[in-house]
Write an enzyme that holds these catalytic residues in place. Sequence first.
Site, mmCIF file in Angstrom:
data_model
loop_
_atom_site.group_PDB
_atom_site.id
_atom_site.type_symbol
_atom_site.label_atom_id
_atom_site.label_comp_id
_atom_site.label_asym_id
_atom_site.label_seq_id
_atom_site.Cartn_x
_atom_site.Cartn_y
_atom_site.Cartn_z
ATOM 1 C CD GLU A 1 24.304 13.365 26.417
ATOM 2 O OE1 GLU A 1 25.480 13.011 26.218
ATOM 3 O OE2 GLU A 1 23.806 14.402 25.977
ATOM 4 C CB ILE B 1 29.155 10.190 21.250
ATOM 5 C CG1 ILE B 1 29.088 8.809 20.587
ATOM 6 C CG2 ILE B 1 29.943 11.168 20.389
ATOM 7 C CD1 ILE B 1 28.589 8.825 19.152
ATOM 8 C CG ASP B 2 32.061 14.743 26.016
ATOM 9 O OD1 ASP B 2 30.989 15.339 26.238
ATOM 10 O OD2 ASP B 2 33.174 15.272 26.122
ATOM 11 C CG ASP C 1 29.055 16.263 30.110
ATOM 12 O OD1 ASP C 1 29.326 15.771 29.001
ATOM 13 O OD2 ASP C 1 27.977 16.826 30.359
ATOM 14 C CG ASP D 1 28.903 11.779 27.290
ATOM 15 O OD1 ASP D 1 28.290 11.389 26.272
ATOM 16 O OD2 ASP D 1 29.143 12.971 27.531
ATOM 17 C CB THR E 1 26.935 14.723 20.039
ATOM 18 O OG1 THR E 1 26.962 13.695 21.031
ATOM 19 C CG2 THR E 1 26.007 14.299 18.920
#
Length: 272
Positions: free
Chosen positions: A76, A98-99, A215, A96, A101
């Site tokens: 990302e 940190i999904d 995602d 990803d 955030t």
Amino acid sequence: MFLIYINNPCIAALAAENTIAVQSAVKQEKQVSSKSTPTDLVTEADHQVEELIISTLREKYPSHTPVDYNLRFIGEESSAAGVKCELRDDPTWIIDPIDGTCNFVHSFPMVAVSIGFAVKKELELGVIYHCFDGTLYTARKGHGAFCNGVRLQVSKEKDVSKALILTEIAHLLMEVRISPLTRSVRIIGSSTLALCHIASGAAEAYYQYGLHCWDIAAAAVIIREAGGYVIDTTGGPLDLMSRRVVAAGTRQIADYVVKQLQPINYGRDDLT
Ligand code: IPD
Ligand code: CA
Ligand code: CA
Ligand code: CA
């Protein structure tokens, strides 16, 4: 040939390593800035974790770059920094860092690290680590899906009136169409964890317009290996790059959600 080098425990250890980085970052003051909109947040930790994952994967899997393969990474934050986000046939890690955030910024405990892997555009491997409770979701195509080593199974519910639906805050108007006939709707602010809840059978369906491949990639393998469906919002096959997804435990519930979405279906161009 390529896949024999893939080893779930190793990737899991990597996710866990990054989780420790995310957990310690939670306790520190965060450097928050925004990207496309004021609510599209990014922190230093998002960048650091993505760099850490990519450099660790390169180091742990040097054999992934033999002459006939061009190992690629889609992440990302690299994409936001201008690295072309394009899924080709080459073995590709889809990350990803940190999904969730926004949850991370608020220390709201729904934050995950998500790492997927595709070869010839087919999803082969998915690992998602819930950073706050240490739950590890893993799946490899053809080998089942697991949560902390215990096999996952989606919900077998076919009756929409008994379905719990997960979605995102951007779609509240759609909930007006979808929710009356279902049991209830939840929004947790982490698409990857919402999708893991479909894999574990804790909820019956999830949908969103606007998701990116990072995602969906890992979660799609996990849900399919748990017996569920991950499809396009039009009801057709999932296109990882289309930014549209419906996931469900049963085809009946998936079809219900798809049907409700049809009058309001967005095309790819409508997504920001
Ligand atoms: C976001 C979260 C959120 C979803 C957004 C995603 P991020 O990911 O998964 O639940 O609604 O579409 O972009 O930006 O926190 O990695
Ligand atoms: Ca983001
Ligand atoms: Ca995300
Ligand atoms: Ca992210």
